[in-house]
Design a protein around this motif. Structure first.
Motif, PDB file in Angstrom:
ATOM      1  N   MET A   1     -15.303 -16.140  -2.535  1.00  0.00           N
ATOM      2  CA  MET A   1     -13.959 -15.596  -2.405  1.00  0.00           C
ATOM      3  C   MET A   1     -12.973 -16.630  -2.964  1.00  0.00           C
ATOM      4  O   MET A   1     -13.044 -17.806  -2.654  1.00  0.00           O
ATOM      5  CB  MET A   1     -13.674 -15.320  -0.919  1.00  0.00           C
ATOM      6  CG  MET A   1     -12.314 -14.745  -0.665  1.00  0.00           C
ATOM      7  SD  MET A   1     -11.944 -14.395   1.086  1.00  0.00           S
ATOM      8  CE  MET A   1     -13.463 -13.816   1.745  1.00  0.00           C
ATOM      9  N   ILE A   2     -12.045 -16.154  -3.762  1.00  0.00           N
ATOM     10  CA  ILE A   2     -11.052 -17.034  -4.394  1.00  0.00           C
ATOM     11  C   ILE A   2      -9.982 -17.420  -3.368  1.00  0.00           C
ATOM     12  O   ILE A   2      -9.629 -16.623  -2.512  1.00  0.00           O
ATOM     13  CB  ILE A   2     -10.436 -16.364  -5.640  1.00  0.00           C
ATOM     14  CG1 ILE A   2      -9.625 -17.363  -6.435  1.00  0.00           C
ATOM     15  CG2 ILE A   2      -9.593 -15.190  -5.298  1.00  0.00           C
ATOM     16  CD1 ILE A   2     -10.353 -17.855  -7.626  1.00  0.00           C
ATOM     17  N   ARG A   3      -9.480 -18.650  -3.472  1.00  0.00           N
ATOM     18  CA  ARG A   3      -8.456 -19.135  -2.544  1.00  0.00           C
ATOM     19  C   ARG A   3      -7.072 -19.025  -3.162  1.00  0.00           C
ATOM     20  O   ARG A   3      -6.884 -19.312  -4.336  1.00  0.00           O
ATOM     21  CB  ARG A   3      -8.707 -20.599  -2.165  1.00  0.00           C
ATOM     22  CG  ARG A   3      -9.903 -20.798  -1.270  1.00  0.00           C
ATOM     23  CD  ARG A   3     -10.120 -22.245  -0.841  1.00  0.00           C
ATOM     24  NE  ARG A   3      -9.582 -23.228  -1.746  1.00  0.00           N
ATOM     25  CZ  ARG A   3      -8.838 -24.296  -1.372  1.00  0.00           C
ATOM     26  NH1 ARG A   3      -8.555 -24.511  -0.119  1.00  0.00           N
ATOM     27  NH2 ARG A   3      -8.406 -25.157  -2.267  1.00  0.00           N
ATOM     28  N   ALA A   4      -6.098 -18.655  -2.315  1.00  0.00           N
ATOM     29  CA  ALA A   4      -4.682 -18.734  -2.661  1.00  0.00           C
ATOM     30  C   ALA A   4      -4.202 -20.047  -2.065  1.00  0.00           C
ATOM     31  O   ALA A   4      -4.223 -20.228  -0.851  1.00  0.00           O
ATOM     32  CB  ALA A   4      -3.913 -17.561  -2.083  1.00  0.00           C
ATOM     33  N   VAL A   5      -3.785 -20.982  -2.930  1.00  0.00           N
ATOM     34  CA  VAL A   5      -3.554 -22.352  -2.470  1.00  0.00           C
ATOM     35  C   VAL A   5      -2.088 -22.763  -2.390  1.00  0.00           C
ATOM     36  O   VAL A   5      -1.775 -23.802  -1.828  1.00  0.00           O
ATOM     37  CB  VAL A   5      -4.323 -23.350  -3.352  1.00  0.00           C
ATOM     38  CG1 VAL A   5      -5.830 -23.176  -3.153  1.00  0.00           C
ATOM     39  CG2 VAL A   5      -3.963 -23.194  -4.814  1.00  0.00           C
ATOM     40  N   SER A   6      -1.199 -21.955  -2.971  1.00  0.00           N
ATOM     41  CA  SER A   6       0.214 -22.309  -2.857  1.00  0.00           C
ATOM     42  C   SER A   6       1.082 -21.070  -3.009  1.00  0.00           C
ATOM     43  O   SER A   6       0.653 -20.045  -3.538  1.00  0.00           O
ATOM     44  CB  SER A   6       0.615 -23.375  -3.890  1.00  0.00           C
ATOM     45  OG  SER A   6       0.520 -22.864  -5.192  1.00  0.00           O
ATOM     46  N   LEU A   7       2.307 -21.224  -2.559  1.00  0.00           N
ATOM     47  CA  LEU A   7       3.296 -20.157  -2.614  1.00  0.00           C
ATOM     48  C   LEU A   7       4.288 -20.487  -3.714  1.00  0.00           C
ATOM     49  O   LEU A   7       4.752 -21.621  -3.818  1.00  0.00           O
ATOM     50  CB  LEU A   7       4.010 -20.058  -1.262  1.00  0.00           C
ATOM     51  CG  LEU A   7       5.033 -18.957  -1.084  1.00  0.00           C
ATOM     52  CD1 LEU A   7       4.395 -17.580  -1.223  1.00  0.00           C
ATOM     53  CD2 LEU A   7       5.679 -19.088   0.287  1.00  0.00           C
ATOM     54  N   ASP A  55       7.974 -13.022  -3.963  1.00  0.00           N
ATOM     55  CA  ASP A  55       7.276 -14.294  -4.141  1.00  0.00           C
ATOM     56  C   ASP A  55       5.898 -14.015  -4.736  1.00  0.00           C
ATOM     57  O   ASP A  55       5.490 -12.860  -4.885  1.00  0.00           O
ATOM     58  CB  ASP A  55       7.095 -15.024  -2.807  1.00  0.00           C
ATOM     59  CG  ASP A  55       8.390 -15.563  -2.212  1.00  0.00           C
ATOM     60  OD1 ASP A  55       9.414 -15.582  -2.927  1.00  0.00           O
ATOM     61  OD2 ASP A  55       8.369 -15.960  -1.032  1.00  0.00           O
ATOM     62  N   ALA A  56       5.173 -15.071  -5.040  1.00  0.00           N
ATOM     63  CA  ALA A  56       3.804 -14.923  -5.532  1.00  0.00           C
ATOM     64  C   ALA A  56       2.926 -15.994  -4.895  1.00  0.00           C
ATOM     65  O   ALA A  56       3.409 -17.061  -4.513  1.00  0.00           O
ATOM     66  CB  ALA A  56       3.760 -15.042  -7.049  1.00  0.00           C
ATOM     67  N   LEU A  57       1.662 -15.681  -4.788  1.00  0.00           N
ATOM     68  CA  LEU A  57       0.660 -16.657  -4.368  1.00  0.00           C
ATOM     69  C   LEU A  57      -0.062 -17.150  -5.607  1.00  0.00           C
ATOM     70  O   LEU A  57      -0.454 -16.351  -6.468  1.00  0.00           O
ATOM     71  CB  LEU A  57      -0.352 -16.015  -3.419  1.00  0.00           C
ATOM     72  CG  LEU A  57       0.161 -15.616  -2.045  1.00  0.00           C
ATOM     73  CD1 LEU A  57      -0.909 -14.827  -1.289  1.00  0.00           C
ATOM     74  CD2 LEU A  57       0.582 -16.849  -1.265  1.00  0.00           C
ATOM     75  N   ALA A  58      -0.234 -18.463  -5.712  1.00  0.00           N
ATOM     76  CA  ALA A  58      -0.994 -19.053  -6.816  1.00  0.00           C
ATOM     77  C   ALA A  58      -2.448 -19.172  -6.374  1.00  0.00           C
ATOM     78  O   ALA A  58      -2.747 -19.794  -5.359  1.00  0.00           O
ATOM     79  CB  ALA A  58      -0.427 -20.422  -7.177  1.00  0.00           C
ATOM     80  N   LEU A  59      -3.336 -18.557  -7.147  1.00  0.00           N
ATOM     81  CA  LEU A  59      -4.763 -18.640  -6.860  1.00  0.00           C
ATOM     82  C   LEU A  59      -5.345 -19.859  -7.560  1.00  0.00           C
ATOM     83  O   LEU A  59      -4.815 -20.316  -8.576  1.00  0.00           O
ATOM     84  CB  LEU A  59      -5.477 -17.375  -7.343  1.00  0.00           C
ATOM     85  CG  LEU A  59      -4.975 -16.052  -6.773  1.00  0.00           C
ATOM     86  CD1 LEU A  59      -5.812 -14.894  -7.298  1.00  0.00           C
ATOM     87  CD2 LEU A  59      -4.956 -16.068  -5.256  1.00  0.00           C
ATOM     88  N   GLU A  60      -6.446 -20.379  -7.036  1.00  0.00           N
ATOM     89  CA  GLU A  60      -7.028 -21.582  -7.612  1.00  0.00           C
ATOM     90  C   GLU A  60      -7.588 -21.367  -9.016  1.00  0.00           C
ATOM     91  O   GLU A  60      -7.817 -22.325  -9.742  1.00  0.00           O
ATOM     92  CB  GLU A  60      -8.077 -22.194  -6.677  1.00  0.00           C
ATOM     93  CG  GLU A  60      -9.251 -21.313  -6.362  1.00  0.00           C
ATOM     94  CD  GLU A  60     -10.150 -21.901  -5.284  1.00  0.00           C
ATOM     95  OE1 GLU A  60      -9.951 -23.072  -4.878  1.00  0.00           O
ATOM     96  OE2 GLU A  60     -11.051 -21.186  -4.838  1.00  0.00           O
ATOM     97  N   ASP A  61      -7.751 -20.110  -9.448  1.00  0.00           N
ATOM     98  CA  ASP A  61      -8.221 -19.854 -10.815  1.00  0.00           C
ATOM     99  C   ASP A  61      -7.059 -19.714 -11.808  1.00  0.00           C
ATOM    100  O   ASP A  61      -7.253 -19.370 -12.961  1.00  0.00           O
ATOM    101  CB  ASP A  61      -9.135 -18.619 -10.868  1.00  0.00           C
ATOM    102  CG  ASP A  61      -8.412 -17.311 -10.574  1.00  0.00           C
ATOM    103  OD1 ASP A  61      -7.178 -17.325 -10.335  1.00  0.00           O
ATOM    104  OD2 ASP A  61      -9.084 -16.263 -10.575  1.00  0.00           O
TER     105      ASP A  61
END
Length: 162
Positions: A1-7, A55-61
């Motif tokens: 599962m991909i992580r959302a690491v920042s806003l 807003d958006a979530l930045a995913l680690e990919d």
């Protein structure tokens, strides 16, 4: 599962991925979330944050996921908005303030109070983006008017003379 690491506040999400959540679910630090596409992501932020519409979530990919406020059961309030907003705020109730109406989450006690104050109260389904607190951006939280014992462990003890 991909992580959302920042806003990323106010960031566009060019990938087209969307996360649609109601108000109560948009304050998070860590959770498994399902995107509108059916894909799941692990929200894994350093601290709890308000996930605001736009807003958006930045995913680690490297991809971004747009955050959208989901439609939910609300009450539209019309009438003397300044007076009605004061009564709503006096009860520490989240409220979205627009030029011609107020929006709050459904609450039969508040609806009866507002009707008694002369408001026109109408159930609606809409995204909910209430005002943030006066002491910064984001959510308002319940608070106490009592002294904070963590700040001063003796604050609750009255001082005696003599």
């Amino acid at each position: 599962m991909i992580r959302a690491v920042s806003l990323a506040p106010g960031a566009a999400a060019p990938s087209g991925a969307v996360l649609s959540l109601p108000y109560e679910a948009r304050y998070r630090r860590r959770a498994v979330l399902e995107l509108t596409s059916g894909e799941t992501v692990l929200l894994d932020l350093a601290e709890a944050a308000e996930l605001r519409d736009g807003d958006a979530l930045a995913l680690e990919d490297g991809r971004h996921v747009a955050i959208r406020a989901a439609a939910e059961p609300l009450v539209e309030i019309r009438g003397d908005l300044v007076r009605l907003a004061w009564h709503i705020g006096n009860r520490h109730t989240p409220c979205e303030i627009q030029a011609d109406r107020l929006l709050i989450q459904r609450d039969h006690v508040l609806e009866a109070m507002l009707t008694g104050l002369g408001a026109q109260v109408t159930p609606v389904e809409a995204p909910f983006q209430p005002e943030g607190g006066a002491y910064g951006h984001g959510r308002t939280h319940a608070h106490s008017h009592a002294p904070d014992p963590q700040a001063d462990p003796n604050a609750h003890i009255p001082h005696r003379k003599g």
